[in-house]
Write a protein that holds these residues in place. Structure first.
Motif, PDB file in Angstrom:
ATOM      1  N   ALA A  35      -0.665  -4.402   3.292  1.00 16.51           N
ATOM      2  CA  ALA A  35      -1.550  -3.347   2.711  1.00 16.51           C
ATOM      3  C   ALA A  35      -2.885  -3.445   3.682  1.00 16.51           C
ATOM      4  O   ALA A  35      -3.154  -2.504   4.222  1.00 16.51           O
ATOM      5  CB  ALA A  35      -1.758  -3.805   1.434  1.00 16.51           C
ATOM      6  N   GLU A  36      -3.296  -4.663   4.090  1.00 17.81           N
ATOM      7  CA  GLU A  36      -4.609  -4.790   4.889  1.00 17.81           C
ATOM      8  C   GLU A  36      -4.277  -4.350   6.296  1.00 17.81           C
ATOM      9  O   GLU A  36      -5.016  -3.388   6.885  1.00 17.81           O
ATOM     10  CB  GLU A  36      -5.011  -6.285   4.969  1.00 17.81           C
ATOM     11  CG  GLU A  36      -5.468  -6.619   3.726  1.00 17.81           C
ATOM     12  CD  GLU A  36      -5.900  -8.169   3.623  1.00 17.81           C
ATOM     13  OE1 GLU A  36      -5.578  -8.905   4.956  1.00 17.81           O
ATOM     14  OE2 GLU A  36      -6.432  -8.685   2.742  1.00 17.81           O
ATOM     15  N   TRP A  37      -2.974  -4.516   6.776  1.00 14.92           N
ATOM     16  CA  TRP A  37      -2.775  -3.858   8.239  1.00 14.92           C
ATOM     17  C   TRP A  37      -2.520  -2.523   8.320  1.00 14.92           C
ATOM     18  O   TRP A  37      -2.874  -1.869   9.331  1.00 14.92           O
ATOM     19  CB  TRP A  37      -1.236  -4.877   8.562  1.00 14.92           C
ATOM     20  CG  TRP A  37      -1.066  -4.636   9.922  1.00 14.92           C
ATOM     21  CD1 TRP A  37      -1.222  -5.256  10.792  1.00 14.92           C
ATOM     22  CD2 TRP A  37       0.026  -3.487  10.474  1.00 14.92           C
ATOM     23  NE1 TRP A  37      -0.572  -4.633  11.949  1.00 14.92           N
ATOM     24  CE2 TRP A  37       0.103  -3.894  11.688  1.00 14.92           C
ATOM     25  CE3 TRP A  37       0.898  -2.602   9.794  1.00 14.92           C
ATOM     26  CZ2 TRP A  37       0.990  -2.835  12.591  1.00 14.92           C
ATOM     27  CZ3 TRP A  37       1.752  -1.795  10.333  1.00 14.92           C
ATOM     28  CH2 TRP A  37       1.639  -1.785  11.759  1.00 14.92           C
ATOM     29  N   LEU A  38      -1.977  -1.885   7.302  1.00 10.49           N
ATOM     30  CA  LEU A  38      -1.650  -0.625   7.167  1.00 10.49           C
ATOM     31  C   LEU A  38      -3.273   0.078   7.154  1.00 10.49           C
ATOM     32  O   LEU A  38      -3.301   1.311   7.600  1.00 10.49           O
ATOM     33  CB  LEU A  38      -0.791  -0.046   5.899  1.00 10.49           C
ATOM     34  CG  LEU A  38       0.659  -0.421   6.213  1.00 10.49           C
ATOM     35  CD1 LEU A  38       1.452  -0.406   4.799  1.00 10.49           C
ATOM     36  CD2 LEU A  38       1.284   0.306   7.287  1.00 10.49           C
ATOM     37  N   ALA A  39      -3.927  -0.358   6.281  1.00  6.63           N
ATOM     38  CA  ALA A  39      -5.210   0.288   5.873  1.00  6.63           C
ATOM     39  C   ALA A  39      -5.991   0.136   7.269  1.00  6.63           C
ATOM     40  O   ALA A  39      -6.691   1.226   7.555  1.00  6.63           O
ATOM     41  CB  ALA A  39      -6.148  -0.506   5.072  1.00  6.63           C
ATOM     42  N   ALA A  40      -5.958  -0.873   8.098  1.00  6.42           N
ATOM     43  CA  ALA A  40      -6.524  -1.027   9.371  1.00  6.42           C
ATOM     44  C   ALA A  40      -6.088   0.019  10.201  1.00  6.42           C
ATOM     45  O   ALA A  40      -6.711   0.495  11.076  1.00  6.42           O
ATOM     46  CB  ALA A  40      -6.576  -2.467   9.694  1.00  6.42           C
TER      47      ALA A  40
END
Length: 152
Positions: A35-40
């Protein structure tokens, strides 16, 4: 209509299966990190890539003739879409163990080769447009067949 509905249902089922696998195997998938990677990715795309591509596209509009503009801008957009994920791979090179063969490839050289192919495709498409425009101009300049027979 049936095809669209079938494809839509298959898409929803595949997405549900993917979500199930992500959430049922958290030790492998690490959903929080994902989720962090997708948000970034969204922030980088919408905050950096799109504005930079639009700015370069606007600059191209000022300097490139209108017939070539769509091909240059299309090539630019394709290059931007290809470059962003490649930069991640280039940055991560050498951070993984040697048994992961994908991490040991020369992504910089691969990126340049792919961008050269994209540029070549844009150039070929533009050349085809020039030839097509030249041929259609010759057809328009030619007198109709009935006028040619009267002159003979």
């Amino acid at each position: 209509m049936k095809t669209r509905l079938t494809l839509g249902v298959l898409g929803v089922l595949l997405a549900a299966y993917g979500a199930f696998r992500l959430l049922s195997q958290t030790s492998i998938s690490h959903p929080r990190e994902l989720a962090e990677w997708l948000a970034a990715g969204v922030v980088i795309h919408d905050g950096l890539v799109v504005p930079a591509t639009m700015a370069v596209g606007a600059a191209i509009s000022a300097f490139v003739p209108s017939r070539a503009r769509r091909y240059v801008q299309g090539t630019l957009v394709c290059a931007a879409v290809i470059t962003v994920p490649a930069l991640v791979l280039i940055r991560r090179r050498g951070t993984q163990p040697g048994v992961k063969a994908l991490e040991n490839q020369n992504y910089g050289a691969h990126l340049l080769a792919i961008l050269a192919v994209v540029a070549a495709c844009g150039a070929v498409l533009y050349a085809l447009r020039v030839v097509r425009d030249h041929r259609s101009k010759q057809v328009k300049d030619r007198p109709p067949d009935d006028q040619v027979s009267e002159q003979v």
